[in-house]
Design a protein around this motif. Sequence first.
Motif, PDB file in Angstrom:
ATOM      1  N   VAL A   8     -10.277 -13.308  -9.583  1.00  5.93           N
ATOM      2  CA  VAL A   8      -9.796 -14.568  -9.014  1.00  5.93           C
ATOM      3  C   VAL A   8     -10.063 -14.619  -7.524  1.00  5.93           C
ATOM      4  CG1 VAL A   8      -7.742 -15.976  -8.583  1.00  5.93           C
ATOM      5  CG2 VAL A   8      -8.011 -14.790 -10.780  1.00  5.93           C
ATOM      6  N   SER A   9      -9.790 -13.520  -6.841  1.00  4.17           N
ATOM      7  CA  SER A   9      -9.949 -13.452  -5.384  1.00  4.17           C
ATOM      8  C   SER A   9     -11.084 -12.508  -5.036  1.00  4.17           C
ATOM      9  CB  SER A   9      -8.647 -12.952  -4.742  1.00  4.17           C
ATOM     10  OG  SER A   9      -8.808 -12.778  -3.353  1.00  4.17           O
ATOM     11  N   PRO A  10     -12.102 -12.982  -4.290  1.00  7.50           N
ATOM     12  CA  PRO A  10     -13.196 -12.084  -3.895  1.00  7.50           C
ATOM     13  C   PRO A  10     -12.673 -10.865  -3.143  1.00  7.50           C
ATOM     14  CG  PRO A  10     -13.733 -14.367  -3.402  1.00  7.50           C
ATOM     15  CD  PRO A  10     -12.295 -14.347  -3.770  1.00  7.50           C
ATOM     16  N   ARG A  11     -13.417  -9.805  -3.228  1.00  9.06           N
ATOM     17  CA  ARG A  11     -12.946  -8.550  -2.648  1.00  9.06           C
ATOM     18  C   ARG A  11     -12.871  -8.587  -1.123  1.00  9.06           C
ATOM     19  NH1 ARG A  11     -16.627  -6.602  -6.740  1.00  9.06           N
ATOM     20  NH2 ARG A  11     -15.473  -5.754  -8.513  1.00  9.06           N
ATOM     21  N   TYR A  12     -13.526  -9.530  -0.511  1.00  9.27           N
ATOM     22  CA  TYR A  12     -13.477  -9.625   0.946  1.00  9.27           C
ATOM     23  C   TYR A  12     -12.372 -10.555   1.420  1.00  9.27           C
ATOM     24  CZ  TYR A  12     -16.315 -13.601  -0.542  1.00  9.27           C
ATOM     25  OH  TYR A  12     -16.783 -14.706  -1.192  1.00  9.27           O
ATOM     26  N   ALA A  13     -11.602 -11.086   0.499  1.00 11.66           N
ATOM     27  CA  ALA A  13     -10.540 -12.028   0.867  1.00 11.66           C
ATOM     28  C   ALA A  13      -9.181 -11.341   0.847  1.00 11.66           C
ATOM     29  CB  ALA A  13     -10.543 -13.214  -0.097  1.00 11.66           C
ATOM     30  N   GLN A  14      -8.197 -12.004   1.412  1.00  8.01           N
ATOM     31  CA  GLN A  14      -6.798 -11.569   1.439  1.00  8.01           C
ATOM     32  C   GLN A  14      -6.604 -10.376   2.394  1.00  8.01           C
ATOM     33  OE1 GLN A  14      -4.773 -13.642   0.084  1.00  8.01           O
ATOM     34  NE2 GLN A  14      -6.458 -14.770  -0.872  1.00  8.01           N
ATOM     35  N   ILE A  15      -5.359  -9.958   2.548  1.00  8.39           N
ATOM     36  CA  ILE A  15      -5.025  -8.823   3.420  1.00  8.39           C
ATOM     37  C   ILE A  15      -5.609  -7.553   2.799  1.00  8.39           C
ATOM     38  CG2 ILE A  15      -3.135  -7.455   4.361  1.00  8.39           C
ATOM     39  CD1 ILE A  15      -1.405  -9.992   4.217  1.00  8.39           C
ATOM     40  N   PRO A  16      -6.346  -6.766   3.563  1.00  4.31           N
ATOM     41  CA  PRO A  16      -7.017  -5.599   2.984  1.00  4.31           C
ATOM     42  C   PRO A  16      -6.072  -4.403   2.785  1.00  4.31           C
ATOM     43  CG  PRO A  16      -7.542  -5.752   5.307  1.00  4.31           C
ATOM     44  CD  PRO A  16      -6.707  -6.971   4.972  1.00  4.31           C
ATOM     45  N   THR A  17      -5.366  -4.375   1.672  1.00  6.98           N
ATOM     46  CA  THR A  17      -4.572  -3.192   1.328  1.00  6.98           C
ATOM     47  C   THR A  17      -5.468  -2.181   0.621  1.00  6.98           C
ATOM     48  OG1 THR A  17      -3.933  -4.136  -0.799  1.00  6.98           O
ATOM     49  CG2 THR A  17      -2.454  -4.520   1.079  1.00  6.98           C
ATOM     50  N   PHE A  18      -4.977  -0.964   0.460  1.00  7.27           N
ATOM     51  CA  PHE A  18      -5.757   0.085  -0.189  1.00  7.27           C
ATOM     52  C   PHE A  18      -6.001  -0.280  -1.659  1.00  7.27           C
ATOM     53  CE2 PHE A  18      -6.087   4.187  -2.475  1.00  7.27           C
ATOM     54  CZ  PHE A  18      -7.192   4.710  -1.816  1.00  7.27           C
ATOM     55  N   MET A  19      -7.258  -0.380  -2.023  1.00  6.28           N
ATOM     56  CA  MET A  19      -7.668  -0.717  -3.386  1.00  6.28           C
ATOM     57  C   MET A  19      -6.982  -1.987  -3.889  1.00  6.28           C
ATOM     58  SD  MET A  19      -8.041   3.075  -5.137  1.00  6.28           S
ATOM     59  CE  MET A  19      -8.677   2.409  -6.667  1.00  6.28           C
ATOM     60  N   ARG A  20      -6.652  -2.893  -2.925  1.00  5.07           N
ATOM     61  CA  ARG A  20      -6.036  -4.198  -3.224  1.00  5.07           C
ATOM     62  C   ARG A  20      -4.676  -4.048  -3.913  1.00  5.07           C
ATOM     63  NH1 ARG A  20      -9.866  -9.007  -4.478  1.00  5.07           N
ATOM     64  NH2 ARG A  20      -8.937  -9.700  -2.524  1.00  5.07           N
ATOM     65  N   LEU A  21      -3.976  -2.965  -3.562  1.00  3.28           N
ATOM     66  CA  LEU A  21      -2.635  -2.751  -4.090  1.00  3.28           C
ATOM     67  C   LEU A  21      -1.653  -3.727  -3.459  1.00  3.28           C
ATOM     68  CD1 LEU A  21      -2.467   1.152  -3.990  1.00  3.28           C
ATOM     69  CD2 LEU A  21      -2.429  -0.263  -6.059  1.00  3.28           C
ATOM     70  N   PRO A  22      -0.507  -3.961  -4.099  1.00  2.00           N
ATOM     71  CA  PRO A  22       0.540  -4.772  -3.463  1.00  2.00           C
ATOM     72  C   PRO A  22       1.014  -4.116  -2.169  1.00  2.00           C
ATOM     73  CG  PRO A  22       1.016  -4.406  -5.786  1.00  2.00           C
ATOM     74  CD  PRO A  22      -0.116  -3.499  -5.441  1.00  2.00           C
ATOM     75  N   HIS A  23       1.345  -4.945  -1.178  1.00  6.99           N
ATOM     76  CA  HIS A  23       1.896  -4.438   0.077  1.00  6.99           C
ATOM     77  C   HIS A  23       3.417  -4.450  -0.019  1.00  6.99           C
ATOM     78  CE1 HIS A  23       3.094  -5.112   4.484  1.00  6.99           C
ATOM     79  NE2 HIS A  23       2.811  -3.830   4.317  1.00  6.99           N
ATOM     80  N   ASP A  24       4.021  -3.273   0.188  1.00  9.86           N
ATOM     81  CA  ASP A  24       5.477  -3.156   0.125  1.00  9.86           C
ATOM     82  C   ASP A  24       5.923  -2.207   1.230  1.00  9.86           C
ATOM     83  OD1 ASP A  24       8.127  -2.890  -0.414  1.00  9.86           O
ATOM     84  OD2 ASP A  24       7.897  -2.204  -2.487  1.00  9.86           O
ATOM     85  N   PRO A  25       6.426  -2.735   2.356  1.00  7.85           N
ATOM     86  CA  PRO A  25       6.807  -1.874   3.484  1.00  7.85           C
ATOM     87  C   PRO A  25       8.073  -1.059   3.235  1.00  7.85           C
ATOM     88  CG  PRO A  25       7.341  -4.158   3.957  1.00  7.85           C
ATOM     89  CD  PRO A  25       6.573  -4.169   2.667  1.00  7.85           C
ATOM     90  N   ALA A  26       8.818  -1.375   2.180  1.00  7.16           N
ATOM     91  CA  ALA A  26      10.046  -0.628   1.877  1.00  7.16           C
ATOM     92  C   ALA A  26      10.064  -0.258   0.398  1.00  7.16           C
ATOM     93  CB  ALA A  26      11.275  -1.456   2.240  1.00  7.16           C
ATOM     94  N   PRO A  27       9.131   0.596  -0.039  1.00  7.04           N
ATOM     95  CA  PRO A  27       9.005   0.883  -1.471  1.00  7.04           C
ATOM     96  C   PRO A  27      10.126   1.792  -1.983  1.00  7.04           C
ATOM     97  CG  PRO A  27       7.485   2.241  -0.228  1.00  7.04           C
ATOM     98  CD  PRO A  27       8.112   1.315   0.762  1.00  7.04           C
ATOM     99  N   ARG A  28      10.472   1.625  -3.252  1.00  8.91           N
ATOM    100  CA  ARG A  28      11.460   2.474  -3.915  1.00  8.91           C
ATOM    101  C   ARG A  28      11.013   2.689  -5.359  1.00  8.91           C
ATOM    102  NH1 ARG A  28      16.365   3.011  -1.387  1.00  8.91           N
ATOM    103  NH2 ARG A  28      17.375   3.511  -3.376  1.00  8.91           N
ATOM    104  N   GLY A  29      11.181   3.924  -5.829  1.00  7.03           N
ATOM    105  CA  GLY A  29      10.902   4.237  -7.217  1.00  7.03           C
ATOM    106  C   GLY A  29       9.438   4.258  -7.582  1.00  7.03           C
ATOM    107  N   ARG A  30       8.559   4.383  -6.612  1.00  9.53           N
ATOM    108  CA  ARG A  30       7.124   4.404  -6.889  1.00  9.53           C
ATOM    109  C   ARG A  30       6.631   5.830  -7.146  1.00  9.53           C
ATOM    110  NH1 ARG A  30       5.589  -0.780  -8.072  1.00  9.53           N
ATOM    111  NH2 ARG A  30       6.547  -2.235  -6.580  1.00  9.53           N
ATOM    112  N   ASP A  31       5.584   5.949  -7.971  1.00 10.23           N
ATOM    113  CA  ASP A  31       4.965   7.258  -8.175  1.00 10.23           C
ATOM    114  C   ASP A  31       4.200   7.694  -6.930  1.00 10.23           C
ATOM    115  OD1 ASP A  31       5.783   7.664 -10.879  1.00 10.23           O
ATOM    116  OD2 ASP A  31       4.287   6.196 -11.500  1.00 10.23           O
TER     117      ASP A  31
END
Length: 645
Positions: A8-31
Amino acid sequence: MERIDTTVSPRYAQIPTFMRLPHDPAPRGRDVVVIGAPYDGGTSYRPGARFGPRAIRSESGLIHGVGIDRGPGTFDLISCVDAGDIDLTPFNMHIAMDTAQRRLAELLADNAAFLMLGGDHSLTLAALRAVSAKHGPLAVLHLDAHSDTNPAFYGGEYHHGTPFRHAIEEKLVDPQRMVQIGIRGHNPQPDSLDYARGHGVHIVTADTFADLGNDAATRLVRDIVGDAPLYVSVDIDVVDPAFAPGTGTPAPGGPSSREVLALLRGIGGPAAGRIRRHGGVAALRPRRHHLRPGHRNRRGAAVPVRPRTRPRARLGKEIPVTVVDCTAFAGELRALAARLPQTPRADLDAFLESAQTAATALPGALATALDTFNAEGNQDGYLMLRGLPVEDEAALPPTPTSTPAPTDRPLLTMEAMLGVVGRRLGLHTGYKELRAGTVYHDVYPSPDAHYLSSETSETLLEFHTEMAYHVLQPNYVMLACTRADHERTAATLVASVRKALPLLSAEVRERLFGRKMPCCVDVSFRGGVPDPGAIAQVTPLYGDPGDPFIGYDRELLTPDVPEDVAAVAALSKALDEVTEAVYLTPGDVLIVDNFRTTHAQCTPFSPRWDGRDRWLHRVYIRTPRNGQLSGGERAGDVVAFTPRG
């Protein structure tokens, strides 16, 4: 939150997170939480690593979580987000280090693990501090062109060449479960790897890695790491600069990016079932020893300094345990020791008979480990018992200054352990020509010791199978530590034929197997003749061709056929590659399988002659295995020398 859909979204678009992962500045319960560490205040040559996290994220937009040559998508198996960057001051390394450690500790408090994007390697220390605080001393897989165990440079306590030195000193890592792969290039000093090797780190140079291949290297890492919490650290300069020309410290001759990726896949793939997931990003033992100028070997010849070579892989099948923690058995073992005669040398036969009875009452787990080792051995060629009871320092007499020990000397707890454990394994044996035929030997530094004696602290005796030239060669050499050297730097070096064998070509194995070669003997067995020459014949490899015994002595084995000389040299090199340093501390008993392992004791140290120098106890054990009981069939028997022929 979900990854951005690249359909849906070209790889050069949007905020460049690592491998286009969700951005979560306060993560909990993640592997896994991806976190950037944009910092390069620890670089010594070419800066720019502070831009690394941003560049990695930008390029990673092209990467899917699944590959055409692999199984299910990574992010179908684990929960992973990108938490952004740690805000690190570019002006003060101490502040940056503390900030990084706090942030990483926060992430580990609420999540299973993190993947830190650097940044220069100095901040690895902050990561190790955070992970070790949660999991204790860590195993390490470290892929790098450099060992990063250097001392301070330019007056700076921390820099990108020091993190693992600090980690070892702060006990954040278990250096004997630390593997460094890809090491190469030029170093400021020729001994720049001595610190790492001297603390048990396993160093696989780039050349050795190329020789091993990924499968063998993967088995090596798994074997060394075992079930310990694993920290993986990848410095981009591990790959050849043809694949990463922008690295700050390029070193030609490294592996390709494909080889590094294959190794990491092998370590983390389904076959790596023994490696558990722990917090951290995810770094091996000391190799070839050398003697200092002016020292002499066991033949009496002057020995120059020799360069160290690289360590080698642990290969082969799953094996029994190598280290047994006996701390939980301390009370039971003290009680067993108290039941033994308290002046063993006054009536050694009665003492060893009592020890045999006590051996049947050893705690079950310890007894099982000993019986298994006695029956099968293990890959390392030794069994270490740690945490055995030992006297408090204040209760110990001074370290001896003469031998043999007086017959009325009271029993020491470590002597009791050698008695009970030794009787579980077999028969204590004395050798008529050695130490006046005594069965128990004190091993200590002596200012008047012969340079070929185990009492010297200045000479590292070369690798050898104990009494390989003797028809009644002992099955086990047992060393117990009552008192360590002051600096805790003395080590016993061991090298197992089971680990060395895969390094030998089929031609070399065939040349060494079943072939008798001339061998000289130690001073004690020369009958007063200064040098009678090669009066024995020793077979370097014998028994099962696929799992042979070893008869080897670096200084005394003297092959006289060029092909034999070359084959023994290849064996020597292989043993150097798999050398391991074992540091004995009070309460330790080291059991060396003398038919599977060569050893050298000990690395030089500096005695103080203050009555508190290093004090070990040694016994030799024979068992019915290999037919070694002819000529003496009772515990405590003293046998006479007959050279192998």
